[in-house]
Enzyme design. Sequence first.
Site, short mmCIF file in Angstrom:
data_model
loop_
_atom_site.label_atom_id
_atom_site.label_comp_id
_atom_site.label_asym_id
_atom_site.label_seq_id
_atom_site.Cartn_x
_atom_site.Cartn_y
_atom_site.Cartn_z
CG HIS A 176 -1.98 1.03 1.22
ND1 HIS A 176 -3.18 0.89 1.89
CD2 HIS A 176 -2.03 2.27 0.66
CE1 HIS A 176 -3.91 1.99 1.73
NE2 HIS A 176 -3.22 2.84 0.99
CG HIS A 220 -1.38 6.03 -2.62
ND1 HIS A 220 -2.43 5.73 -3.46
CD2 HIS A 220 -1.77 5.64 -1.38
CE1 HIS A 220 -3.41 5.19 -2.76
NE2 HIS A 220 -3.04 5.12 -1.49
CG HIS A 264 -7.75 3.13 -0.65
ND1 HIS A 264 -7.02 2.49 -1.63
CD2 HIS A 264 -6.89 4.00 -0.04
CE1 HIS A 264 -5.78 2.95 -1.60
NE2 HIS A 264 -5.67 3.86 -0.65
CD GLU A 283 -7.74 6.46 5.09
OE1 GLU A 283 -6.71 7.04 5.47
OE2 GLU A 283 -8.16 6.54 3.93
CG ASP A 292 -1.70 5.76 2.74
OD1 ASP A 292 -1.94 5.57 1.54
OD2 ASP A 292 -2.55 6.23 3.53
CG ASP A 293 -0.27 8.96 0.32
OD1 ASP A 293 -0.14 9.03 -0.91
OD2 ASP A 293 -1.28 8.50 0.88
#
Length: 352
Positions: free
Chosen positions: A23, A25, A203, A206, A284-285
């Site tokens: 996961h 991005h 997704h 969340e 994630d980011d």
Amino acid sequence: MPHALTDASLTALLRDMPKAELHIHIEGSLEPELIFALAQRNQVELPYADVEALRSAYAFTDLQSFLDIYYAGASVLLHEQDFYDMARAYLARAVSDHVVHAEIFFDPQTHTARGVPMASVINGLYRASRDSERDWGISCALILCFLRHLSEEEAITTLAQAMPLRDRFIGVGLDSSELGHPPEKFARVFAQCRDLGLHLVAHAGEEGPPAYIWSALDTLQVERVDHGVQAQQDEALMQRLAREQIALTVCPLSNQKLQVFPDLAQHNLPQMLEAGLMVTVNSDDPAYFGGYINENFEQLFAATGMGAAQAYQLARNSLQASFVGEARKRAWMEQLDECFVRHGAEDAIAAG
């Protein structure tokens, strides 16, 4: 009785153990320094005076406040080489974190809406992944994500635009603003992707409710759920996720930064792991949320008191949940076992 590792020994183990990142991005790995370098190269005007001004703007209260600045940062990506440089920088970091396999999300609509050709996006990322595998030995695959705040018709168009490069990505996902955009909004395009033999992830859960996770599983028929932390509100859902061993790609520092769990000590990953769910740790980011995969492991373990047995299970889950063949998984599992023996944590292997 198994012996507990010291804090320093556990940290060394977390850093050293082979792991998969499922996961990530790629646009969210764009560090401020690279944003400014690409802005200068491409003559893009940024609304921030310098790197520190941009970094200080990373004060998010929810998913949308993050997305606003995320899309602004992506504006510097214009040419194939930009996408190559971004992916290459992430993969170099992943190698240093002992990531043996990365499945990278990318958002083509963020770029094609600005006039960037689909081929520039995919070819840049693909070339970086192949070069990194050759140079550093890291395995890598691409997953094309649809932006859920846009229409399904736009997602269908995006899929059609990407099809000439079908051999360069392995699956599709669903990301961006979750609330108000349930998975079933994209039922038709996911059915098309399923017919094409693409892997399916989305997704869900969340900020959205458990119902979104049910919909991702039953309507979209996803193989993995990205985030999924709201599953704990629904006991029947928890039982299903454990029974079917559907992987959840959890992102602790992202959850903290976006106020899903303001205090990492209250994160529910340990409880989900204890309940038998196939949870994994991811970043994630990372450029925006304060940490790549090893920082996520280290800060989560420091906050929750988890130990070597949980580390082994989480690393094993990540390898098992990856979209690669069984032979590669077995080889990575052997590396994982060897790592734990080398660190004096062989008790964790038996526990796992």
